[in-house]
Design an enzyme around this catalytic site. Sequence first.
Site, PDB file in Angstrom:
ATOM      1  N   ALA A  94       0.919  -1.049  -0.134  1.00  0.00           N
ATOM      2  CA  ALA A  94       0.077  -0.038  -0.098  1.00  0.00           C
ATOM      3  C   ALA A  94       1.038   1.115  -0.079  1.00  0.00           C
ATOM      4  O   ALA A  94       1.931   1.026   0.339  1.00  0.00           O
ATOM      5  CB  ALA A  94      -0.951   0.066   1.091  1.00  0.00           C
ATOM      6  N   GLY A 128       0.701  -4.850   0.811  1.00  0.00           N
ATOM      7  CA  GLY A 128      -0.749  -5.010  -0.001  1.00  0.00           C
ATOM      8  C   GLY A 128      -0.327  -5.639  -1.345  1.00  0.00           C
ATOM      9  O   GLY A 128      -1.140  -6.360  -1.805  1.00  0.00           O
ATOM     10  N   GLU A 150      -0.726  -9.097  -0.581  1.00  0.00           N
ATOM     11  CA  GLU A 150      -1.868  -9.477  -0.352  1.00  0.00           C
ATOM     12  C   GLU A 150      -2.805  -9.562  -1.654  1.00  0.00           C
ATOM     13  O   GLU A 150      -3.821 -10.531  -1.818  1.00  0.00           O
ATOM     14  CB  GLU A 150      -2.438  -8.306   0.608  1.00  0.00           C
ATOM     15  CG  GLU A 150      -1.975  -8.519   2.018  1.00  0.00           C
ATOM     16  CD  GLU A 150      -2.243  -7.370   2.951  1.00  0.00           C
ATOM     17  OE1 GLU A 150      -1.829  -6.148   2.643  1.00  0.00           O
ATOM     18  OE2 GLU A 150      -2.825  -7.498   3.854  1.00  0.00           O
ATOM     19  N   GLU A 166       4.584  -5.241   7.007  1.00  0.00           N
ATOM     20  CA  GLU A 166       3.956  -3.673   7.915  1.00  0.00           C
ATOM     21  C   GLU A 166       4.534  -3.641   9.356  1.00  0.00           C
ATOM     22  O   GLU A 166       4.443  -2.443   9.739  1.00  0.00           O
ATOM     23  CB  GLU A 166       2.437  -4.225   7.935  1.00  0.00           C
ATOM     24  CG  GLU A 166       1.630  -4.134   6.448  1.00  0.00           C
ATOM     25  CD  GLU A 166       1.635  -5.449   5.681  1.00  0.00           C
ATOM     26  OE1 GLU A 166       2.552  -6.250   5.870  1.00  0.00           O
ATOM     27  OE2 GLU A 166       0.997  -5.542   4.924  1.00  0.00           O
TER      28      GLU A 166
HETATM   29  N1  CAA Z   1       4.671   3.186  -0.654  1.00  0.00           N
HETATM   30  C1  CAA Z   1       4.995   4.476  -1.223  1.00  0.00           C
HETATM   31  N2  CAA Z   1       6.135   4.553  -1.854  1.00  0.00           N
HETATM   32  C2  CAA Z   1       6.948   3.360  -2.107  1.00  0.00           C
HETATM   33  C3  CAA Z   1       6.428   2.139  -1.466  1.00  0.00           C
HETATM   34  C4  CAA Z   1       5.233   2.116  -0.933  1.00  0.00           C
HETATM   35  N3  CAA Z   1       4.824   0.861  -0.367  1.00  0.00           N
HETATM   36  N4  CAA Z   1       7.655   1.335  -1.787  1.00  0.00           N
HETATM   37  C5  CAA Z   1       8.324   2.092  -2.656  1.00  0.00           C
HETATM   38  N5  CAA Z   1       8.133   3.128  -2.797  1.00  0.00           N
HETATM   39  C6  CAA Z   1       8.711   4.483  -3.611  1.00  0.00           C
HETATM   40  C7  CAA Z   1      10.124   4.885  -2.608  1.00  0.00           C
HETATM   41  O1  CAA Z   1       9.621   5.848  -1.673  1.00  0.00           O
HETATM   42  C8  CAA Z   1      10.897   5.421  -3.800  1.00  0.00           C
HETATM   43  O2  CAA Z   1      10.243   6.635  -4.082  1.00  0.00           O
HETATM   44  P1  CAA Z   1      11.433   7.750  -4.231  1.00  0.00           P
HETATM   45  O3  CAA Z   1      12.175   7.339  -5.386  1.00  0.00           O
HETATM   46  O4  CAA Z   1      10.315   9.168  -4.521  1.00  0.00           O
HETATM   47  O5  CAA Z   1      11.974   8.078  -2.863  1.00  0.00           O
HETATM   48  C9  CAA Z   1      10.475   4.419  -4.864  1.00  0.00           C
HETATM   49  O6  CAA Z   1       9.217   3.907  -4.628  1.00  0.00           O
HETATM   50  C10 CAA Z   1      11.581   3.365  -5.125  1.00  0.00           C
HETATM   51  O7  CAA Z   1      11.783   2.807  -3.887  1.00  0.00           O
HETATM   52  P2  CAA Z   1      13.111   2.608  -3.260  1.00  0.00           P
HETATM   53  O8  CAA Z   1      14.341   3.459  -3.525  1.00  0.00           O
HETATM   54  O9  CAA Z   1      12.984   2.126  -1.662  1.00  0.00           O
HETATM   55  O10 CAA Z   1      13.876   1.303  -3.913  1.00  0.00           O
HETATM   56  P3  CAA Z   1      14.760  -0.087  -3.306  1.00  0.00           P
HETATM   57  O11 CAA Z   1      15.029  -0.656  -4.444  1.00  0.00           O
HETATM   58  O12 CAA Z   1      15.922   0.595  -2.671  1.00  0.00           O
HETATM   59  O13 CAA Z   1      13.947  -0.623  -2.258  1.00  0.00           O
HETATM   60  C11 CAA Z   1      12.004  -1.766  -1.379  1.00  0.00           C
HETATM   61  C12 CAA Z   1      12.801  -1.513  -2.446  1.00  0.00           C
HETATM   62  C13 CAA Z   1      12.858  -2.830  -0.667  1.00  0.00           C
HETATM   63  C14 CAA Z   1      10.750  -2.548  -2.070  1.00  0.00           C
HETATM   64  C15 CAA Z   1      11.626  -0.607  -0.442  1.00  0.00           C
HETATM   65  O14 CAA Z   1      11.201   0.187  -1.408  1.00  0.00           O
HETATM   66  C16 CAA Z   1      10.644  -0.879   0.416  1.00  0.00           C
HETATM   67  O15 CAA Z   1      10.889  -1.354   1.572  1.00  0.00           O
HETATM   68  N6  CAA Z   1       9.152  -0.403   0.258  1.00  0.00           N
HETATM   69  C17 CAA Z   1       8.073  -0.613   1.306  1.00  0.00           C
HETATM   70  C18 CAA Z   1       7.617  -1.960   1.373  1.00  0.00           C
HETATM   71  C19 CAA Z   1       6.609  -1.886   2.323  1.00  0.00           C
HETATM   72  O16 CAA Z   1       6.865  -1.553   3.646  1.00  0.00           O
HETATM   73  N7  CAA Z   1       5.537  -2.410   1.880  1.00  0.00           N
HETATM   74  C20 CAA Z   1       4.333  -2.596   2.970  1.00  0.00           C
HETATM   75  C21 CAA Z   1       3.541  -1.253   2.913  1.00  0.00           C
HETATM   76  S1  CAA Z   1       2.110  -1.003   3.944  1.00  0.00           S
HETATM   77  C22 CAA Z   1       0.944  -2.006   3.678  1.00  0.00           C
HETATM   78  O17 CAA Z   1       0.908  -2.689   2.338  1.00  0.00           O
HETATM   79  C23 CAA Z   1      -0.355  -2.198   4.541  1.00  0.00           C
HETATM   80  C24 CAA Z   1      -1.434  -3.279   3.886  1.00  0.00           C
HETATM   81  O18 CAA Z   1      -1.421  -4.292   4.671  1.00  0.00           O
HETATM   82  C25 CAA Z   1      -1.713  -3.055   2.934  1.00  0.00           C
END
Ligand code: CAA
Length: 257
Positions: free
Chosen positions: A65, A108, A111, A131
Amino acid sequence: MTYGTIQVERKGRVGLITLDRPKALNALNTRLMNEVVAAATEFDRDPEIGCLVVTGSEKAFAAGADIKEMQSLDFVDAYLGDWFAAWDRFGALRKPVVAAVAGYALGGGCELAMLCDVLLAADTAKFGQPEIKLGVIPGIGGSQRLTRAVGKAKAMELCLTGRMMGAEEAERAGLVSRVVPADQLLSEALATAETIAAMSAPAAIMMKESVNRAFETTLAEGVRFERRLFHATFATVDQKEGMAAFAEKRPPEFRHR
Ligand code: CAA
């Protein structure tokens, strides 16, 4: 209809939805959620479509998400807005949906993949429910569907630590049906979806309903449900055609496709 966060294509009898927010690794913001649900619902109602495929990019199916969108929410915003409720409509689609997952399927994203019916993974796929690292828990069914798919021990470990699981581990654990080389993912997913779309539509929809019932009821009730649907298939011309084709040693030509 034109969309801004997804691409939608028809490939014969298959409806293909490609998540397309590359700069955010296909993070599922409200717009993308509403677009996926709208496109999927349209395919679900379209008699020319027999099966759907949902995919992302090489790097990410979806990284979860949209954290930036959720960051400032308070409880009342999330509760009154019924945050994520639209995904329930995706889970209620009647036609089978194939997920083709490469790269990150986190939060998400994992999911959404689990809301699909057949989960194909590229060898690059990485699944997880991270999460907890954000101080929250899954909200689109991750703690429930992952536990049903891989069992309590692995689901607990993945959800409590936020660790990612690779494609091979996900296949061993029963989360994915098959792992394929990344460059063959989409063609395999489309071929699987075409195979399903060539079946009798009532049989395919009953099949999906019946397997899903296994997660909602006792074994005896589930078997009773399956038996009633099995009996119901004998009211279709496709049952007559399918069995006649077998007896006559020819491929079936299902009418309801
Ligand atoms: N939401 C918003 N933006 C996101 C995102 C997310 N879930 N995941 C990645 N992005 C964005 C980053 O902020 C980044 O944007 P900017 O260039 O503007 O900074 C861009 O995508 C590229 O991401 P990274 O630079 O972080 O890429 P990476 O290759 O270094 O890392 C990754 C990849 C390990 C997937 C890392 O992006 C990450 O950890 N993302 C978040 C994963 C996460 O925590 N997901 C759970 C979300 S909560 C949820 O989903 C609740 C639910 O139950 C529905």
